[in-house]
Design a protein around this motif. Structure first.
Motif, PDB file in Angstrom:
ATOM      1  N   THR A 118     -34.976 -75.204  14.929  1.00  0.00           N
ATOM      2  CA  THR A 118     -33.603 -75.494  15.289  1.00  0.00           C
ATOM      3  C   THR A 118     -33.014 -76.446  14.266  1.00  0.00           C
ATOM      4  O   THR A 118     -33.748 -77.181  13.594  1.00  0.00           O
ATOM      5  CB  THR A 118     -33.515 -76.126  16.690  1.00  0.00           C
ATOM      6  OG1 THR A 118     -32.149 -76.442  16.991  1.00  0.00           O
ATOM      7  CG2 THR A 118     -34.333 -77.392  16.772  1.00  0.00           C
ATOM      8  N   GLU A 119     -31.699 -76.423  14.150  1.00  0.00           N
ATOM      9  CA  GLU A 119     -31.005 -77.381  13.297  1.00  0.00           C
ATOM     10  C   GLU A 119     -30.391 -78.502  14.125  1.00  0.00           C
ATOM     11  O   GLU A 119     -29.709 -79.369  13.574  1.00  0.00           O
ATOM     12  CB  GLU A 119     -29.919 -76.664  12.480  1.00  0.00           C
ATOM     13  CG  GLU A 119     -30.477 -75.637  11.497  1.00  0.00           C
ATOM     14  CD  GLU A 119     -29.382 -74.953  10.703  1.00  0.00           C
ATOM     15  OE1 GLU A 119     -28.195 -75.293  10.934  1.00  0.00           O
ATOM     16  OE2 GLU A 119     -29.699 -74.105   9.856  1.00  0.00           O
ATOM     17  N   ASP A 120     -30.622 -78.487  15.425  1.00  0.00           N
ATOM     18  CA  ASP A 120     -30.075 -79.526  16.293  1.00  0.00           C
ATOM     19  C   ASP A 120     -30.882 -80.806  16.110  1.00  0.00           C
ATOM     20  O   ASP A 120     -32.057 -80.874  16.460  1.00  0.00           O
ATOM     21  CB  ASP A 120     -30.127 -79.067  17.753  1.00  0.00           C
ATOM     22  CG  ASP A 120     -29.416 -80.030  18.684  1.00  0.00           C
ATOM     23  OD1 ASP A 120     -29.998 -81.097  18.970  1.00  0.00           O
ATOM     24  OD2 ASP A 120     -28.301 -79.723  19.126  1.00  0.00           O
ATOM     25  N   ALA A 121     -30.233 -81.829  15.538  1.00  0.00           N
ATOM     26  CA  ALA A 121     -30.947 -83.062  15.191  1.00  0.00           C
ATOM     27  C   ALA A 121     -31.494 -83.777  16.418  1.00  0.00           C
ATOM     28  O   ALA A 121     -32.600 -84.326  16.380  1.00  0.00           O
ATOM     29  CB  ALA A 121     -30.013 -83.991  14.405  1.00  0.00           C
ATOM     30  N   LEU A 122     -30.737 -83.778  17.516  1.00  0.00           N
ATOM     31  CA  LEU A 122     -31.200 -84.484  18.711  1.00  0.00           C
ATOM     32  C   LEU A 122     -32.381 -83.768  19.358  1.00  0.00           C
ATOM     33  O   LEU A 122     -33.300 -84.419  19.870  1.00  0.00           O
ATOM     34  CB  LEU A 122     -30.053 -84.635  19.710  1.00  0.00           C
ATOM     35  CG  LEU A 122     -29.046 -85.740  19.371  1.00  0.00           C
ATOM     36  CD1 LEU A 122     -27.797 -85.619  20.230  1.00  0.00           C
ATOM     37  CD2 LEU A 122     -29.682 -87.110  19.540  1.00  0.00           C
ATOM     38  N   LEU A 123     -32.390 -82.436  19.337  1.00  0.00           N
ATOM     39  CA  LEU A 123     -33.523 -81.706  19.905  1.00  0.00           C
ATOM     40  C   LEU A 123     -34.767 -81.892  19.042  1.00  0.00           C
ATOM     41  O   LEU A 123     -35.884 -82.024  19.562  1.00  0.00           O
ATOM     42  CB  LEU A 123     -33.189 -80.223  20.054  1.00  0.00           C
ATOM     43  CG  LEU A 123     -34.204 -79.411  20.872  1.00  0.00           C
ATOM     44  CD1 LEU A 123     -34.286 -79.936  22.306  1.00  0.00           C
ATOM     45  CD2 LEU A 123     -33.827 -77.926  20.886  1.00  0.00           C
ATOM     46  N   LEU A 124     -34.598 -81.901  17.716  1.00  0.00           N
ATOM     47  CA  LEU A 124     -35.729 -82.180  16.829  1.00  0.00           C
ATOM     48  C   LEU A 124     -36.271 -83.580  17.080  1.00  0.00           C
ATOM     49  O   LEU A 124     -37.491 -83.799  17.087  1.00  0.00           O
ATOM     50  CB  LEU A 124     -35.298 -82.032  15.368  1.00  0.00           C
ATOM     51  CG  LEU A 124     -35.062 -80.610  14.872  1.00  0.00           C
ATOM     52  CD1 LEU A 124     -34.424 -80.624  13.487  1.00  0.00           C
ATOM     53  CD2 LEU A 124     -36.371 -79.816  14.846  1.00  0.00           C
TER      54      LEU A 124
END
Length: 260
Positions: A118-124
């Motif tokens: 994913t590119e979602d920073a918060l999920l990473l």
């Protein structure tokens, strides 16, 4: 800042869900992420059927982002409790991570899986924050550890992406001066899920104080989703009890100060 206290059971019971943990949140001796004692456990996980996923395959959006968008809507309640929303967002992240097989429930423990694509920073960031060593942590351990200030972090991410206008005040960070000026696919997806009454989003929102859910909505949950959502409701109930306790103590102090 969260403090964990014992409280009553959650007002909304997710039927058919596993218990989030054998120890109550805040009990002495709770094992955290740094505790490496205990044997490694064999993990039995289930693949999430495509028709029960909380978001469309290949779409890089998250339930946590959708929940933050709903909370930031122009018609949202400005008195929304930031702590409740933060706990709900931490639960949403867990369900997002389960969707992409980055974590699985083994009994009452969260066992990390593959790194999410994913590119979602918060999920990473959420994935990297998972405890990687046994005995791992429970759902409620995760909620209390991940939750502090999480509502602010998602709010800032929405503002940076142009998905909502800056908040009006620090006291009510989700109160708006004006509607978001950018009409994007992310806003449409969140709105569509909310309008359709998608079970996970609806239950998380209700836990945070946005809307209500019916028995039919609860029946649409997978067992692992239900276990996470039960943990969210329990944690929010504990937080409400702590707010009430502090309010009573504050009122008693004021009365003493005034000579009553």
């Amino acid at each position: 800042m969260f403090e964990r206290t014992t409280g009553r059971s959650a007002p909304i019971v997710v039927r058919g869900a596993g218990e989030p943990g054998s120890r109550g949140a805040g009990e002495p001796g709770s094992r955290g992420a740094g505790d490496a004692s205990g044997p490694r456990r064999e993990t039995h996980t289930r693949a999430v059927p495509d028709h029960r996923r909380t978001r469309p395959p290949g779409v890089d959006t998250t339930t946590a982002q959708d929940l933050s968008i709903i909370a930031a809507a122009p018609d949202a309640d400005p008195s929304l409790e930031r702590g409740d929303l933060s706990l709900a967002l931490a639960g949403a992240e867990l369900i997002d991570l389960m969707d992409v097989r980055a974590v699985a429930l083994d009994g009452d423990r969260l066992v990390p899986g593959a790194a999410p694509r994913t590119e979602d920073a918060l999920l990473l960031d959420a994935a990297s924050a998972l405890s990687g060593r046994p005995p791992y942590e429970t759902v409620e351990d995760w909620l209390w550890r991940r939750g502090p200030e999480l509502a602010d972090r998602y709010r800032h991410a929405l503002e940076a992406a142009g998905l909502t206008a800056p908040a009006r005040s620090h006291r009510h960070p989700f109160r708006k001066d004006r509607p978001a000026g950018t009409d994007t696919a992310a806003l449409h997806r969140a709105s569509d899920r909310w309008t359709a009454g998608e079970p996970v989003l609806a239950v998380l929102a209700a836990a945070a104080g946005i809307g209500e859910v019916s028995d039919d909505t609860l029946a649409g949950l997978e067992d692992d989703q239900g276990a996470v959502l039960t943990g969210v409701h329990h944690a929010i109930t504990q937080l409400a009890a702590e707010r009430q306790r502090r309010s009573i103590e504050g009122a008693a102090f004021d009365n003493v100060w005034r000579g009553y």
